[in-house]
Design an enzyme around this catalytic site. Sequence first.
Site, PDB file in Angstrom:
ATOM      1  N   HIS A 126      53.427  72.238  48.064  1.00 33.62           N
ATOM      2  CA  HIS A 126      53.421  71.093  47.151  1.00 33.62           C
ATOM      3  C   HIS A 126      54.652  70.241  47.472  1.00 33.62           C
ATOM      4  O   HIS A 126      55.721  70.787  47.762  1.00 33.62           O
ATOM      5  CB  HIS A 126      53.549  71.539  45.678  1.00 33.62           C
ATOM      6  CG  HIS A 126      52.257  71.913  45.013  1.00 33.62           C
ATOM      7  ND1 HIS A 126      52.165  72.926  44.083  1.00 33.62           N
ATOM      8  CD2 HIS A 126      51.011  71.382  45.112  1.00 33.62           C
ATOM      9  CE1 HIS A 126      50.920  73.014  43.643  1.00 33.62           C
ATOM     10  NE2 HIS A 126      50.194  72.087  44.249  1.00 33.62           N
TER      11      HIS A 126
ATOM     12  N   CYS B  54      58.083  72.892  38.685  1.00 34.71           N
ATOM     13  CA  CYS B  54      56.666  73.236  38.545  1.00 34.71           C
ATOM     14  C   CYS B  54      56.295  73.503  37.093  1.00 34.71           C
ATOM     15  O   CYS B  54      55.156  73.292  36.692  1.00 34.71           O
ATOM     16  CB  CYS B  54      56.330  74.494  39.340  1.00 34.71           C
ATOM     17  SG  CYS B  54      56.511  74.328  41.113  1.00 34.71           S
TER      18      CYS B  54
ATOM     19  N   ARG C 278      47.314  70.818  49.562  1.00 36.42           N
ATOM     20  CA  ARG C 278      46.597  70.789  48.285  1.00 36.42           C
ATOM     21  C   ARG C 278      45.932  69.422  48.065  1.00 36.42           C
ATOM     22  O   ARG C 278      44.730  69.297  48.176  1.00 36.42           O
ATOM     23  CB  ARG C 278      47.537  71.138  47.134  1.00 36.42           C
ATOM     24  CG  ARG C 278      48.134  72.554  47.236  1.00 36.42           C
ATOM     25  CD  ARG C 278      47.075  73.610  47.113  1.00 36.42           C
ATOM     26  NE  ARG C 278      47.594  74.965  47.098  1.00 36.42           N
ATOM     27  CZ  ARG C 278      48.084  75.595  46.031  1.00 36.42           C
ATOM     28  NH1 ARG C 278      48.126  74.993  44.861  1.00 36.42           N
ATOM     29  NH2 ARG C 278      48.516  76.833  46.115  1.00 36.42           N
TER      30      ARG C 278
HETATM   31  N1  ARG Z   1      50.723  79.504  41.907  1.00 33.80           N
HETATM   32  C1  ARG Z   1      50.701  78.091  41.755  1.00 33.80           C
HETATM   33  C2  ARG Z   1      49.851  77.479  42.870  1.00 33.80           C
HETATM   34  O1  ARG Z   1      49.900  77.945  43.957  1.00 33.80           O
HETATM   35  C3  ARG Z   1      52.087  77.543  41.787  1.00 33.80           C
HETATM   36  C4  ARG Z   1      52.151  76.083  41.476  1.00 33.80           C
HETATM   37  C5  ARG Z   1      53.531  75.535  41.562  1.00 33.80           C
HETATM   38  N2  ARG Z   1      53.572  74.204  41.073  1.00 33.80           N
HETATM   39  C6  ARG Z   1      54.209  73.177  41.641  1.00 33.80           C
HETATM   40  N3  ARG Z   1      54.280  72.051  41.011  1.00 33.80           N
HETATM   41  N4  ARG Z   1      54.711  73.267  42.844  1.00 33.80           N
HETATM   42  O2  ARG Z   1      49.136  76.518  42.665  1.00 33.80           O
END
Ligand code: ARG
Length: 274
Positions: free
Chosen positions: A173, A267, A144
């Site tokens: 993440h 999250c 990401r």
């Molecule tokens: N569906 C979200 C995504 O893929 C989930 C985010 C989860 N957040 C985190 N801090 N790990 O972006």
Amino acid sequence: MRIDEPRRDGTPRTYLMCPPAYFAVTYAINPWMRPDEPADPGLAMRQWTRLRETYLRLGHTVHTIEPHPELPDMVFAANGATVIDGTVLGVRFRHPERAAEADAYMDWFRTHGWASVHEPRFVNEGEGDILLAGDTVLAGYGFRSDEAAAGELAAVFGRRVVSLRLVDPRYYHLDTALSVLDSSTAMYYPAAFDDAGRAALSSVFAELIEAKDEDAEVLGLNAVSDGRHVVLAEQATALSRQLAARGFEPVPVDMSELRKAGGGAKCCTLELRA
Ligand code: ARG
């Protein structure tokens, strides 16, 4: 019961959360998301409400931000910003599905008295990939956030930044693979990192707890620590026992419905460090 280590000290925290009023799995931007297996919005709301009540019971302060009908992942407030010493760095998402969340969170900070608010230049998904360990900022990249966001973090927060490459798409993440428990202690899933990342973590933390596959796979590392209490997935039972043996107090919560979108307790929680 034998107490292996003395109790740890915790401190009250302030968090920002977003109720999952419009939570749904309608697209797939990580391997956990299956739009053909819909999530139950009522159950998601009950689990989220219990998480919020858990923080209040532990003595923390929780602010909430208004959810948006077109942003089903907005419940994942950790991705809304990074806040250290009252300085706010906004986010920029990798995927267009979540892009509009960035402004929604920016607006919240601008209208709630936060004076030092910075627009990001590079992709960074907030505390999803950026964690604070004492004076060190840990910056995850690979799925990401951009690796180049590290320089921006150093400039905005004036702290040392340690970059960590993520290598397993299930742990896309940083906060799905690493949880900072206090300034010198963390728990993590070694297989989510490369050799350089594991070496870096050993140099940052005096104490590292290794999570087993089955605890990582229920997002047990997506945990929130106040230095003493560690709020984590109730399914991560072995990890809870490891924490207790080290003097932490595990506080289990069921986030199974949010996990269908790839998220857990952490999250859903953005720490606001004044
Ligand atoms: N569906 C979200 C995504 O893929 C989930 C985010 C989860 N957040 C985190 N801090 N790990 O972006």
